[in-house]
Scaffold this motif. Sequence first.
Motif, PDB file in Angstrom:
ATOM      1  N   GLN A  35       0.848  -1.195   0.000  1.00 38.58           N
ATOM      2  CA  GLN A  35       0.000   0.000   0.000  1.00 38.58           C
ATOM      3  C   GLN A  35       0.883   1.244   0.000  1.00 38.58           C
ATOM      4  O   GLN A  35       1.961   1.240   0.569  1.00 38.58           O
ATOM      5  N   GLY A  36       0.426   2.296  -0.624  1.00 32.61           N
ATOM      6  CA  GLY A  36       1.141   3.572  -0.595  1.00 32.61           C
ATOM      7  C   GLY A  36       2.273   3.692  -1.604  1.00 32.61           C
ATOM      8  O   GLY A  36       2.952   4.700  -1.637  1.00 32.61           O
ATOM      9  N   VAL A  37       2.470   2.673  -2.415  1.00 31.99           N
ATOM     10  CA  VAL A  37       3.511   2.735  -3.435  1.00 31.99           C
ATOM     11  C   VAL A  37       2.902   3.298  -4.717  1.00 31.99           C
ATOM     12  O   VAL A  37       1.838   2.875  -5.156  1.00 31.99           O
ATOM     13  N   VAL A  38       3.574   4.279  -5.300  1.00 36.11           N
ATOM     14  CA  VAL A  38       3.151   4.878  -6.558  1.00 36.11           C
ATOM     15  C   VAL A  38       4.294   4.701  -7.546  1.00 36.11           C
ATOM     16  O   VAL A  38       5.449   4.974  -7.219  1.00 36.11           O
ATOM     17  N   ALA A  39       3.983   4.260  -8.748  1.00 41.72           N
ATOM     18  CA  ALA A  39       5.017   4.023  -9.750  1.00 41.72           C
ATOM     19  C   ALA A  39       4.807   4.916 -10.966  1.00 41.72           C
ATOM     20  O   ALA A  39       3.696   5.035 -11.461  1.00 41.72           O
ATOM     21  N   PHE A  40       5.879   5.516 -11.413  1.00 42.73           N
ATOM     22  CA  PHE A  40       5.886   6.196 -12.702  1.00 42.73           C
ATOM     23  C   PHE A  40       6.711   5.314 -13.631  1.00 42.73           C
ATOM     24  O   PHE A  40       7.875   5.028 -13.361  1.00 42.73           O
ATOM     25  N   VAL A  41       6.093   4.863 -14.715  1.00 42.47           N
ATOM     26  CA  VAL A  41       6.748   3.941 -15.640  1.00 42.47           C
ATOM     27  C   VAL A  41       6.838   4.617 -17.003  1.00 42.47           C
ATOM     28  O   VAL A  41       5.826   5.037 -17.559  1.00 42.47           O
ATOM     29  N   ASP A  42       8.052   4.712 -17.515  1.00 48.90           N
ATOM     30  CA  ASP A  42       8.293   5.382 -18.793  1.00 48.90           C
ATOM     31  C   ASP A  42       9.116   4.445 -19.679  1.00 48.90           C
ATOM     32  O   ASP A  42      10.318   4.630 -19.843  1.00 48.90           O
ATOM     33  N   PRO A  43       8.458   3.430 -20.251  1.00 49.23           N
ATOM     34  CA  PRO A  43       9.181   2.448 -21.062  1.00 49.23           C
ATOM     35  C   PRO A  43       9.597   3.017 -22.414  1.00 49.23           C
ATOM     36  O   PRO A  43       9.117   4.087 -22.811  1.00 49.23           O
ATOM     37  N   PRO A  44      10.463   2.311 -23.120  1.00 48.48           N
ATOM     38  CA  PRO A  44      10.802   2.736 -24.487  1.00 48.48           C
ATOM     39  C   PRO A  44       9.537   2.794 -25.344  1.00 48.48           C
ATOM     40  O   PRO A  44       8.629   1.984 -25.175  1.00 48.48           O
ATOM     41  N   TYR A  45       9.494   3.763 -26.231  1.00 48.24           N
ATOM     42  CA  TYR A  45       8.353   3.877 -27.133  1.00 48.24           C
ATOM     43  C   TYR A  45       8.114   2.586 -27.889  1.00 48.24           C
ATOM     44  O   TYR A  45       9.032   1.820 -28.149  1.00 48.24           O
ATOM     45  N   PHE A  46       6.886   2.371 -28.261  1.00 48.11           N
ATOM     46  CA  PHE A  46       6.490   1.156 -28.954  1.00 48.11           C
ATOM     47  C   PHE A  46       7.068   1.103 -30.369  1.00 48.11           C
ATOM     48  O   PHE A  46       7.663   0.125 -30.773  1.00 48.11           O
ATOM     49  N   GLU A  47       6.884   2.185 -31.129  1.00 50.09           N
ATOM     50  CA  GLU A  47       7.292   2.162 -32.533  1.00 50.09           C
ATOM     51  C   GLU A  47       8.723   2.621 -32.781  1.00 50.09           C
ATOM     52  O   GLU A  47       9.445   1.990 -33.528  1.00 50.09           O
ATOM     53  N   ALA A  48       9.153   3.698 -32.185  1.00 47.40           N
ATOM     54  CA  ALA A  48      10.456   4.282 -32.508  1.00 47.40           C
ATOM     55  C   ALA A  48      11.566   3.849 -31.556  1.00 47.40           C
ATOM     56  O   ALA A  48      12.671   4.382 -31.614  1.00 47.40           O
ATOM     57  N   PHE A  74      -0.342   4.078 -10.379  1.00 48.37           N
ATOM     58  CA  PHE A  74       0.757   4.182 -11.333  1.00 48.37           C
ATOM     59  C   PHE A  74       0.386   5.158 -12.435  1.00 48.37           C
ATOM     60  O   PHE A  74      -0.782   5.422 -12.703  1.00 48.37           O
ATOM     61  N   LEU A  75       1.409   5.690 -13.048  1.00 49.42           N
ATOM     62  CA  LEU A  75       1.275   6.541 -14.212  1.00 49.42           C
ATOM     63  C   LEU A  75       2.254   6.006 -15.243  1.00 49.42           C
ATOM     64  O   LEU A  75       3.447   5.887 -14.978  1.00 49.42           O
ATOM     65  N   LEU A  76       1.723   5.658 -16.399  1.00 47.46           N
ATOM     66  CA  LEU A  76       2.490   5.048 -17.469  1.00 47.46           C
ATOM     67  C   LEU A  76       2.502   5.998 -18.655  1.00 47.46           C
ATOM     68  O   LEU A  76       1.447   6.484 -19.072  1.00 47.46           O
ATOM     69  N   ALA A  77       3.670   6.313 -19.198  1.00 40.94           N
ATOM     70  CA  ALA A  77       3.793   7.206 -20.357  1.00 40.94           C
ATOM     71  C   ALA A  77       4.177   6.376 -21.575  1.00 40.94           C
ATOM     72  O   ALA A  77       5.058   5.525 -21.503  1.00 40.94           O
ATOM     73  N   TYR A  78       3.485   6.622 -22.689  1.00 37.84           N
ATOM     74  CA  TYR A  78       3.735   5.855 -23.911  1.00 37.84           C
ATOM     75  C   TYR A  78       3.496   6.712 -25.134  1.00 37.84           C
ATOM     76  O   TYR A  78       2.810   7.740 -25.064  1.00 37.84           O
ATOM     77  N   ASP A  79       4.003   6.237 -26.272  1.00 35.83           N
ATOM     78  CA  ASP A  79       3.688   6.884 -27.536  1.00 35.83           C
ATOM     79  C   ASP A  79       2.254   6.535 -27.924  1.00 35.83           C
ATOM     80  O   ASP A  79       1.716   5.510 -27.518  1.00 35.83           O
ATOM     81  N   LEU A 111       0.670   9.429 -24.679  1.00 35.87           N
ATOM     82  CA  LEU A 111      -0.400   8.911 -23.830  1.00 35.87           C
ATOM     83  C   LEU A 111       0.067   8.801 -22.387  1.00 35.87           C
ATOM     84  O   LEU A 111       1.192   8.378 -22.123  1.00 35.87           O
ATOM     85  N   LEU A 112      -0.813   9.185 -21.477  1.00 35.57           N
ATOM     86  CA  LEU A 112      -0.643   8.861 -20.067  1.00 35.57           C
ATOM     87  C   LEU A 112      -1.711   7.823 -19.763  1.00 35.57           C
ATOM     88  O   LEU A 112      -2.865   7.968 -20.168  1.00 35.57           O
ATOM     89  N   ILE A 113      -1.312   6.787 -19.072  1.00 36.46           N
ATOM     90  CA  ILE A 113      -2.197   5.652 -18.819  1.00 36.46           C
ATOM     91  C   ILE A 113      -2.170   5.348 -17.323  1.00 36.46           C
ATOM     92  O   ILE A 113      -1.115   5.370 -16.696  1.00 36.46           O
TER      93      ILE A 113
END
Length: 136
Positions: A35-48, A74-79, A111-113
């Motif tokens: 509980q109380g853990v927040v993750a920001f995930v910024d993986p490599p873009y899908f296409e480029a 969590f907050l996930l950033a993607y193309d 996109l933010l997911i």
Amino acid sequence: ETLADRLERIQKDRSKFTFLKRDAIKLLRKYQDRQGVVAFVDPPYFEAAHRLYRYWRIDHNLLFETLRRFRGDFLLAYDDVPQVRRLAKRCGFQVVRIQMRTSHHRTKTELLISRSFSWIQSSPRSAHRKAALVHA
């Protein structure tokens, strides 16, 4: 609010943050039930990804499934590509489009997911950010 204001605020709250440069899947699994853990995930873009990053191979399906099981926020950033939208939809995640600038000063949509954006929008300083969240 200026960049200097933001940096000062981060400086004051720095003890609340832990930045880890590790395997994202292993790390998310390690903390998935806390509980109380927040993750920001910024993986490599899908296409480029192959063009932009040295280490770009990632199992995007596995990342989404791991986040689906993650109990914290969590907050996930993607193309903004159809494959990512399908993965988000399959997991029942919310998707928001945002404008960003590349290192070449081009404006692009990203996109933010998240499972829900309510945890971001409920903070007292988020009122000015609500207008920037345009649901896709």
